[in-house]
Every structure is written in structure tokens, then in C-alpha cells.
Design an enzyme around this catalytic site. Structure first.
Site, PDB file in Angstrom:
ATOM      1  N   ARG A   1      45.709   7.738 -19.647  1.00  0.00           N
ATOM      2  CA  ARG A   1      46.869   7.242 -20.412  1.00  0.00           C
ATOM      3  C   ARG A   1      46.819   7.875 -21.795  1.00  0.00           C
ATOM      4  O   ARG A   1      45.791   7.801 -22.475  1.00  0.00           O
ATOM      5  CB  ARG A   1      46.839   5.727 -20.551  1.00  0.00           C
ATOM      6  CG  ARG A   1      47.752   5.251 -21.664  1.00  0.00           C
ATOM      7  CD  ARG A   1      48.000   3.786 -21.685  1.00  0.00           C
ATOM      8  NE  ARG A   1      48.842   3.382 -20.589  1.00  0.00           N
ATOM      9  CZ  ARG A   1      49.613   2.285 -20.599  1.00  0.00           C
ATOM     10  NH1 ARG A   1      49.647   1.510 -21.655  1.00  0.00           N
ATOM     11  NH2 ARG A   1      50.352   1.969 -19.572  1.00  0.00           N
TER      12      ARG A   1
ATOM     13  N   CYS B   1      58.930  -3.461 -17.556  1.00  0.00           N
ATOM     14  CA  CYS B   1      57.559  -2.983 -17.304  1.00  0.00           C
ATOM     15  C   CYS B   1      56.522  -3.785 -18.109  1.00  0.00           C
ATOM     16  O   CYS B   1      55.355  -3.834 -17.726  1.00  0.00           O
ATOM     17  CB  CYS B   1      57.459  -1.501 -17.617  1.00  0.00           C
ATOM     18  SG  CYS B   1      57.990  -1.100 -19.289  1.00  0.00           S
TER      19      CYS B   1
ATOM     20  N   ARG C   1      51.498  -3.744 -10.031  1.00  0.00           N
ATOM     21  CA  ARG C   1      50.815  -2.584 -10.615  1.00  0.00           C
ATOM     22  C   ARG C   1      49.441  -2.392  -9.957  1.00  0.00           C
ATOM     23  O   ARG C   1      48.993  -1.275  -9.719  1.00  0.00           O
ATOM     24  CB  ARG C   1      50.625  -2.763 -12.134  1.00  0.00           C
ATOM     25  CG  ARG C   1      51.883  -2.857 -12.961  1.00  0.00           C
ATOM     26  CD  ARG C   1      52.712  -1.597 -12.894  1.00  0.00           C
ATOM     27  NE  ARG C   1      51.941  -0.394 -13.155  1.00  0.00           N
ATOM     28  CZ  ARG C   1      51.496  -0.021 -14.365  1.00  0.00           C
ATOM     29  NH1 ARG C   1      51.763  -0.726 -15.431  1.00  0.00           N
ATOM     30  NH2 ARG C   1      50.790   1.097 -14.511  1.00  0.00           N
TER      31      ARG C   1
HETATM   32  N1  NVA Z   1      57.959   3.005 -22.987  1.00  0.00           N
HETATM   33  C1  NVA Z   1      56.800   2.184 -23.244  1.00  0.00           C
HETATM   34  C2  NVA Z   1      56.193   1.725 -21.958  1.00  0.00           C
HETATM   35  C3  NVA Z   1      55.028   0.809 -22.112  1.00  0.00           C
HETATM   36  C4  NVA Z   1      54.451   0.386 -20.804  1.00  0.00           C
HETATM   37  C5  NVA Z   1      55.802   2.959 -24.070  1.00  0.00           C
HETATM   38  O1  NVA Z   1      55.585   4.141 -23.789  1.00  0.00           O
HETATM   39  O2  NVA Z   1      55.241   2.393 -25.008  1.00  0.00           O
HETATM   40  N1   CP Z   2      53.610  -1.629 -18.084  1.00  0.00           N
HETATM   41  C1   CP Z   2      52.479  -1.139 -18.613  1.00  0.00           C
HETATM   42  O1   CP Z   2      52.150   0.029 -18.456  1.00  0.00           O
HETATM   43  O2   CP Z   2      51.763  -2.057 -19.298  1.00  0.00           O
HETATM   44  P1   CP Z   2      50.469  -1.760 -20.185  1.00  0.00           P
HETATM   45  O3   CP Z   2      50.928  -0.956 -21.373  1.00  0.00           O
HETATM   46  O4   CP Z   2      49.971  -3.120 -20.576  1.00  0.00           O
HETATM   47  O5   CP Z   2      49.487  -0.991 -19.367  1.00  0.00           O
END
Ligand code: NVA
Ligand code: CP
Length: 332
Positions: free
Chosen positions: A112, A279, A318
Site C-alpha cells: 500500500r 470503501c 475485504r
Molecule cells: N480514496 C481513498 C481510499 C481509502 C480507502 C484514499 O486513497 O485515501
Molecule cells: N477501504 C480501505 O482500504 O480501508 P483502509 O484504508 O482502512 O485499509
């Protein structure tokens, strides 16, 4: 043993890495993972016994990190978390070098972070499957869970209409557009002209929509864009890494808040044919630092807490989708 053998050894960086059929098979496999976990006994045999998985996270996470950790541990694998201050990654060591080291020790890498280029580089050099747990450009594992949630609620994806309301150019909006088009689901992105999906994202989704005989549209007017929608979806107005644009975004997106008025505009509330998805995390009540000052942002509390809101089913899914993806990539 692996129900999708074509995915063995493969990475998932965007939904373009799987065929339309493979994507739907992953969604179906996630539903089976859920059923298997919900079954009281006998305890299912661990599918990832002896595997080691590393989670390399540059950005914060609740769902993705926990989903991956529990998914791995339930299947007998060990998950190691490396946060942004734990590794040399990109500072004292190149991504390519870190990737080669991690690939010698781990069976799979969940990343991530910010730049999509980083996850591409990891996959190029690691020699083991790399999964994208969100970059600035894409959030593919989220969309697998979203499709699973839609299928779980409506029984089938066929004939559904999705309306996404908010920042139309972010990772979730564009990946959702792609995923819906690959699944043959109609999707309208309701957003201001300044935040429309980029040309490349649009092209990719249109190509898939043509293949699957469905439609992707952009509508700057949320009131018309949500008409007929079975799924109303929103995300935060300011994604991680864009914090400096906060005030400007809130001003631009205020007219795109998902509230009961907008839900009624779908025409599907009375018929019980509409659900709300997000989400998460969400700014919906007065319980965060931001909303104590500004009130709810992208969704009002009455929508978030309504019976038609399926956000916690979606969050749970998820775990099942990430488990399915790990098994499909790692089990021969
Ligand atoms: N668009 C958001 C999604 C978080 C799960 C972000 O990138 O922060
Ligand atoms: N939806 C999602 O990706 O949540 P987190 O940022 O908590 O992982």
C-alpha cells in the site's frame, strides 16, 4: 486445488491483470471463502500453511491491513507488517533492491503506498506475487469486495446500475468504474467537471464496457446521475496524500454529498432495490476531528446508518477477497 489455476504465481496490480472471467471467478471464490469461514465445523484445512506474506505499507490502513493479516493467519500463513518507518525502502535502499530481498524470503507481498510506479517496480523485481493494497491510482482488492457485496445482496450482478458520487478521479472511483465494466454492470460517475476520471481510466472502462455490453457515463449533475441506481457509492473527498487540497475539495464536493434526498432520487428506495456502499473510512457523523468542525462530509449519518447501508458487509468482504486472491496466487 486452486480453483483459478491461471492466476497461480500472478500479481494483481490493477484489475487489468485479470481477465473479466478471472475477476468474476475471484468474486465467486471470495463468496465461497466466506461460506467456508461461517460454517461452524469441521474446521477447514488451512490453504496457505507454511507461507510467509509481507505487508509493506507507506500509508495508514485499518481494513486492508487487518483483512490481510486475518486472511493469512486463518489459512495458516504468517503475515509480517512493515510500516513506513520500519524499512529502508526508497530512502536508504532502492525499491528494486528491497523487492529482491523480500522476494527471497516471502511468498507474496501486499503493498500500500503512494506512487503506482512503486508497486509495478516491486512486481518487476520481487519474483513472487505482488498485490496492490491501494496506490494513488488503483485499489483493485477493494473493488473485488464491492462486487462481492453487490452480488451477496442482490443475488446477481446482472442488470445492476451503480452510481458513484464524489471525487471521480480517485483510485476507488476509477477502479470501480473498471471493475463494473468488466462485470457488465452499468456505472455512472457523478462528479464536478474538475474531478472527472482521467482519459486513460475512461478509455479502459469504455473498452471493457463495450466487451460486456454495459455503459459507463459521467454526469456532473448528481440528481440526474443517480436515477435508477441500485448501488449508491461514495468515498472520502480528499484521498491520502492530498491533504493540502482539503478546503478546495470540500467546497467543490458539497453538492455531491450522499443524503436521503439523493437516495430517494434513485427511485429505488421504496422498492427496496438500492444499497449504499463506501470503501471506508467515512466522514458521516460528528465523531471525528474533521466532522466535529464541519459536520458530515461525503455521506450523512442517516444514510450511513440506514438498513440499506451495507458498508460493514463490504468491509468484512475485504478479508474474503484478499484471502481468495492470496490462495489463487500462491496455491499450485
Ligand atoms: N480514496 C481513498 C481510499 C481509502 C480507502 C484514499 O486513497 O485515501
Ligand atoms: N477501504 C480501505 O482500504 O480501508 P483502509 O484504508 O482502512 O485499509
Amino acid at each position: 486445488m486452486n480453483p483459478i489455476p491461471s492466476l497461480y504465481g500472478k500479481s494483481l496490480l490493477t484489475l487489468d491483470d485479470v481477465t473479466d472471467a478471472e475477476m468474476l471467478e475471484l468474486v465467486a471464490m471470495s463468496a465461497r471463502m466466506k461460506a467456508r469461514r461461517d460454517r461452524p465445523s469441521p474446521r477447514p484445512r488451512a490453504l496457505l500453511a507454511g507461507k510467509n506474506i509481507v505487508l509493506v505499507f507507506e500509508k495508514a490502513s485499518t481494513r486492508t491491513r487487518c483483512a490481510a493479516t486475518v486472511a493469512a493467519s486463518e489459512e495458516g500463513a504468517h503475515a509480517e507488517y512493515l510500516g513506513k518507518n520500519d524499512i529502508h525502502f526508497g530512502k536508504k535502499e532502492s525499491v528494486a533492491d528491497s523487492a529482491r530481498v523480500l522476494g527471497r524470503m516471502f511468498d507474496g507481498i501486499l503493498f500500500r503506498g503512494f506512487s503506482h510506479g512503486t508497486v509495478v517496480q516491486l512486481a518487476t523485481y520481487a519474483g513472487v506475487p505482488v498485490w496492490n493494497g491501494l496506490t494513488d491510482d488503483a485499489h483493485p482488492t477493494q473493488i473485488l469486495a464491492d462486487l462481492q457485496t453487490m452480488q451477496q445482496h442482490f443475488g446477481s450482478l446482472s442488470g445492476l446500475k451503480v452510481a458513484y458520487v464524489g471525487d471521480g478521479r480517485n483510485n476507488v472511483a476509477t477502479s470501480l468504474m473498471h471493475g463494473c465494466a468488466k462485470a457488465g454492470v452499468d456505472m455512472t460517475v457523478c462528479c464536478p467537471p474538475e474531478l472527472e476520471p482521467g482519459a486513460m481510466a475512461m478509455e479502459l472502462a469504455e473498452e471493457a464496457a463495450k466487451r460486456n455490453r454495459c455503459r459507463v457515463k459521467v454526469d456532473n449533475d448528481p440528481m440526474s446521475g443517480v436515477r435508477g441506481a441500485n448501488v449508491l457509492y461514495t468515498d472520502v473527498w480528499v484521498s491520502m496524500g492530498e491533504e493540502s487540497q482539503f478546503d478546495q475539495r470540500v467546497k467543490l464536493l458539497r453538492p455531491y454529498q450522499v443524503n436521503m434526498d439523493l437516495v430517494r432520487r434513485t427511485g429505488n428506495l421504496e422498492k427496496n432495490r438500492v444499497i449504499f456502499l463506501h470503501c471506508l473510512p467515512a466522514f458521516h457523523n460528528h465523531d471525528t476531528e474533521v466532522t466535529r468542525k464541519l459536520g458530515p462530509l461525503e455521506v450523512t449519518d442517516d444514510v450511513f446508518e440506514a438498513p440499506f447501508s451495507k458498508v460493514f458487509d463490504q468491509a468484512e468482504n475485504r478479508m474474503h477477497t484478499i484471502k481468495a486472491m492470496m490462495v489463487a496466487s500462491l496455491v499450485e
